[in-house]
Design an enzyme around this catalytic site. Structure first.
Site, short mmCIF file in Angstrom:
data_model
loop_
_atom_site.label_atom_id
_atom_site.label_comp_id
_atom_site.label_asym_id
_atom_site.label_seq_id
_atom_site.Cartn_x
_atom_site.Cartn_y
_atom_site.Cartn_z
N GLU A 448 0.35 -1.19 -0.03
CA GLU A 448 -0.28 -0.21 -0.39
C GLU A 448 0.94 0.88 -0.17
O GLU A 448 0.60 2.31 0.86
CB GLU A 448 -1.11 -0.10 1.29
CG GLU A 448 -1.61 -0.88 1.77
CD GLU A 448 -3.05 -1.28 2.51
OE1 GLU A 448 -2.75 -0.14 3.13
OE2 GLU A 448 -3.94 -2.13 2.25
N GLU A 525 -4.47 -9.18 0.31
CA GLU A 525 -4.64 -9.03 1.51
C GLU A 525 -6.33 -8.62 1.55
O GLU A 525 -6.93 -7.84 0.51
CB GLU A 525 -3.82 -7.47 1.66
CG GLU A 525 -4.06 -7.65 3.56
CD GLU A 525 -3.22 -6.06 4.29
OE1 GLU A 525 -2.33 -6.24 3.59
OE2 GLU A 525 -3.59 -5.56 4.94
C1 GAL Z 1 -3.71 -2.96 5.93
C2 GAL Z 1 -2.52 -2.51 5.25
C3 GAL Z 1 -2.29 -3.10 6.96
C4 GAL Z 1 -3.45 -3.05 8.06
C5 GAL Z 1 -4.73 -3.51 8.07
C6 GAL Z 1 -5.75 -2.98 9.03
O1 GAL Z 1 -4.38 -1.71 4.49
O2 GAL Z 1 -2.12 -2.89 4.98
O3 GAL Z 1 -0.28 -3.16 7.01
O4 GAL Z 1 -2.41 -1.37 8.53
O5 GAL Z 1 -4.58 -2.61 6.38
O6 GAL Z 1 -7.21 -3.62 8.37
#
Ligand code: GAL
Length: 832
Positions: A448, A525
């Site tokens: 991100e 993710e």
């Molecule tokens: C994502 C991020 C992670 C964590 C997660 C929590 O956007 O890549 O590191 O922060 O959100 O929901």
């Protein structure tokens, strides 16, 4: 030209001097060469060509800044003595005012100094001595005998210094300053200190470079678990002898069972004083392939031979496997389609903090394996080397990630400050260190990253991909993206990535092939569901906590908990089921990395202080599974599953939602106190079945059946008052090596042996014999009790004591007491 007599004399003299000096130089070169040869060989026997010793013991530590500590004569007599790996943050007290903030785990950070007195390795003057740090968080600076070796800002990178020339006979002093004082510096808990292993290596002056061996393989003619492999073995040699040297390289390969496959000796090669890369090609027919089910590894033994003496010898484990992504069908391992069933993991080990412990990492991976996980994303940084060794050995695919930010920051003092100067070196070092691991199938250049939103992203992406490809062309490069409009995503626009990595946005999977024809796709993710183990709160609809990016979070409860019914998630995420359903539907979704396998320290979204660890885990911080663990197990494993939730202690008459996760069956029948409440089957894409039950105390029982035949039974009983303690050790025999662990689960039971689901009794621990308590926990995200203690309150009936062996073999006995409860004890054997 006519010379006069005087000039003639001078001319003759000069000539004579010139020839004489050339003769002397040649002679002295010969002598030097001879001597250097001995120096290079270091009078070695074949078996001590290279030594690598653990350098963790006998360090002194001071929490605070002490600039004079770099000097040899500094008096550290009052400093604390300890063994590495060490994380001073985890030893501290939670405090909202700690500069790392709750997002960083709410524990102290600051500056710390380490010193160690040591005796230089034998024959060091004729050898190359390297000190290797697997990771120091962060901004480490190192001195040997007062001489500055250098600085390494990135806290997750491994690095080494060559220290031979600074060593002296007898006592030597190494001093390390660690500076994690500029906060906030991370979006999660980082830990502070020399939190990974340290090693000392000694080699001849002609040696294989640190991370200098690389085995690349291509496999063809794959049939089941075998194939024909072409190996390219690269060895990068260093020559610090000051003169060119002639050597032979011998590469020996042993198969996964230890049998000799091939021994290949190079013709004599000359290495100049800069060094040289030597390439050997090896062909293996019927190679045994590495896979997640059969993680078979080969061993390469590389020897440098000079005048029949082995002057260096290094072993490298590697695996032979074929991994490929396809835009239409997803991921293939050894030509077999395999959905990537992954989780993201941060590096902390719960109550042990960031301090590396192999058994703690192995336990995490065992718990993940039993859930059906086959892949890990090392969010968002290079992991400890032992973590990758475990993934190789246990059969996990790995997405190895370099950065959470580039030049644009996420927190004020994060790595963006170092990125311009260090990114090339750090990324190169990660690839060099990790590229022999068969588990690694993907290099991620970032998570991100802010630069996806502006045009600077294009050049940086190209540069980073170039750095990776320069060192390893065999694996795809990915980045975890959030900007879903490809035209506005500058990392994507760089056109340099091999696979589209999308974070969240599971509703976009459906149209991916239409929007990105021919593009390979991985859900890097997903989910970010929020749960507290043992806490149940039904809702008419699924809740998004927080609701959106603007509204203040006010929906929480007084228990500082999130419901374990899988009905809460961050607004950018989804429940576990929501994403899982989408992923299942499409082959072109190569797989997912669920955020996260375990709860981790820091990022306690959505709750404010005293919440200090995350709610995202499928397993809590102590390692106790939440209910959604069994959802995955029912979907991702072949093991028969029937899991019933919630517990059965409610107020009479309350309407309680009862859920069951199951597989290998076509129906589940629910009984309350022997009376059937009906049969249910999953319909359509359902992933669980559900009943609404008017509560009455007693026994809730589920029976799963296939074609009418009973498969499994699962029961929960109403528990009475807490009456006794039960202890269960995950391992009753551990090694007496001062690092091995036994995780002892403490269960608070009623008099009939039922777990009391809301018990929060304070449990005190006494330890006797050859062991210590390395940490305690209960998995509650808002507990402010310290992790280094001999007590812990139970949370929803459970808590945990982590026992660690000493180096003395024998037994270690843990006794757990609590007011009004029957005491319990357990004895663990520790042996050599
Ligand atoms: C994502 C991020 C992670 C964590 C997660 C929590 O956007 O890549 O590191 O922060 O959100 O929901």
């Amino acid at each position: 030209m006519k010379l006069n007599q005087a000039s003639y004399k001078i001319f003759i003299l000069t000539l004579l001097t010139f020839f004489a000096s050339r003769h002397c130089e040649a002679r002295s070169n010969l002598i030097r060469k001879d001597r250097l040869l001995q120096v290079a060989q270091g009078q070695l026997r074949n078996d001590d060509a290279r030594s690598r010793t653990n350098f963790n013991k006998n360090w002194k530590f001071f929490l605070g800044d002490e600039p004079k500590a770099k000097n040899v004569n500094f008096n550290d007599a009052k400093w604390r003595k300890l063994t590495l790996p060490h994380d001073w943050s985890i030893e501290g007290r939670f405090d909202e005012k700690n500069p790392a903030k709750p997002e960083g785990g709410g524990l102290p950070t600051g500056i710390g100094w380490y010193r160690k007195e040591f005796i230089a390795p034998a024959n060091f003057k004729n050898r190359l001595i390297n000190i290797e740090f697997d990771g120091v968080y962060k901004n480490s600076e190192v001195w040997v005998n007062g001489q500055y070796l250098g600085k390494r800002p990135y806290g997750y990178i491994s690095f080494a210094y060559e220290i031979s020339k600074f060593l002296k006979e007898g006592k030597n002093i190494i001093a390390v300053k660690v500076d994690n004082s500029a906060q906030p510096d991370s979006r999660w808990y980082s830990g502070s200190g020399i939190y990974r292993n340290v090693w000392l290596t000694s080699t001849a002056k002609i040696a294989i470079e640190h991370w200098g061996t690389n085995v690349e393989s291509t496999v063809v003619d794959i049939e089941k678990a075998t194939g024909t492999a072409m190996l390219s073995i690269h060895n990068r040699l260093k020559n610090a002898s000051g003169l060119p040297q002639a050597v032979n390289i011998v590469n020996t390969i042993l198969d996964p069972e230890g049998k000799l496959v091939v021994k290949k000796e190079s013709p004599q090669v000359n290495i100049d004083t800069i060094g040289r890369s030597i390439l050997a090609d090896v062909h293996i027919s019927k190679a045994m392939l590495w896979s997640v089910d059969e993680p078979k590894q080969y061993k390469l033994i590389t020897e440098i031979v000079q005048n029949k003496v082995v002057i260096d010898k290094k072993e490298t484990l590697f695996g032979i496997r074929d991994a490929r992504f396809d835009a239409k069908y997803g991921f293939y391992l050894n030509d077999q389609h395999l959905k990537i069933q992954g989780v993201c993991l941060h590096h902390d080990l719960g109550a042990l903090g960031a301090a590396v412990n192999v058994r703690a990492m192995e336990r995490q991976l065992e718990i993940m394996k039993a859930m059906g996980v086959n892949a890990i994303r090392t969010a968002h940084n290079p992991p400890a080397p032992e973590f990758l060794d475990l993934c190789d050995k246990m059969g996990f695919l790995v997405m190895d990630e370099a950065f959470d930010m580039w030049a644009k920051k996420k927190t004020k003092n994060d790595y963006h400050l170092n990125f311009p100067e260090w990114h090339k070196r750090d990324l190169e070092d990660m690839i060099k260190r990790d590229r022999n691991h068969p588990s690694i199938i993907l290099w991620s250049i970032g998570n991100e990253i802010r630069e996806q939103f502006d045009s600077t992203g294009i050049a940086i992406t190209k540069e980073l991909v170039g750095i990776v490809k320069n060192l390893d062309k065999s694996r795809p490069v990915i980045s975890a993206l959030t900007e879903t409009d490809a035209k506005k995503n500058f990392i994507y626009q760089a056109n340099a990535l091999d696979i589209y990595g999308l974070n969240y946005n599971h509703k976009l999977y459906k149209d991916f092939p239409k929007n990105y024809p021919g593009v390979k796709f991985l859900a890097t993710e997903t989910t970010s569901a929020l749960e507290t183990r043992g806490f149940y709160d039904t809702a008419d609809s699924i809740r998004r906590w927080p609701r959106d990016g603007k509204t203040k979070f006010t929906e929480g409860n007084k228990e500082w908990s999130a419901s374990a019914y899988d009905n809460v998630s961050a607004y950018w995420g989804s429940t576990h089921e929501e994403t899982l359903k989408e992923v299942k539907k499409y082959n072109y979704v190569s797989g997912i990395f669920v955020w996260t396998g375990f709860d981790y320290l820091g990022e306690p979204l959505p709750y404010p202080w005293p919440a200090r660890s995350s709610y995202f885990g499928i397993v809590d911080l102590a390692g106790f599974p939440k209910d959604s663990y069994y959802l995955y197990q029912s979907e991702w494993t072949n093991k028969p599953v029937l899991h019933l939730l919630p517990h059965w202690n409610w107020t009479k008459g309350k309407s309680v939602e009862v859920w069951a996760y199951y597989n290998h069956a076509d129906e589940v029948e629910l009984y309350l106190n022997g009376k059937s409440l009906g049969k249910k089957s999953k319909q359509g894409d359902d992933l669980h079945v559900q009943w609404n039950v008017n509560y009455e105390s007693g026994t809730l029982k589920a029976v799963s059946r296939k074609n009418g035949k009973e498969i499994l039974i699962s029961e929960v009983k109403t528990a009475g008052a807490p009456a006794k303690i039960e202890l269960f050790a995950d391992r009753k025999n551990i090694k007496a090596d001062g690092t091995d662990l036994s995780y002892v689960t403490v269960r608070v039971l009623d008099k009939d042996g039922n777990l009391v689901p809301n018990a929060d009794n304070l449990v005190n621990f006494k330890i006797e014999g050859n062991g210590v308590i390395a940490g305690v926990d209960n998995g509650f995200q808002a507990s402010l009790e310290p992790f280094k203690a001999n007590y812990r309150k139970a949370f929803h009936g459970l808590c945990l004591a982590i026992l660690q062996s000493t180096e003395k073999a024998g037994t270690v006995k843990l006794t757990a007491t609590s007011n009004g409860l029957v005491t319990s004890s357990i004895t663990i054997n520790t042996g050599k």
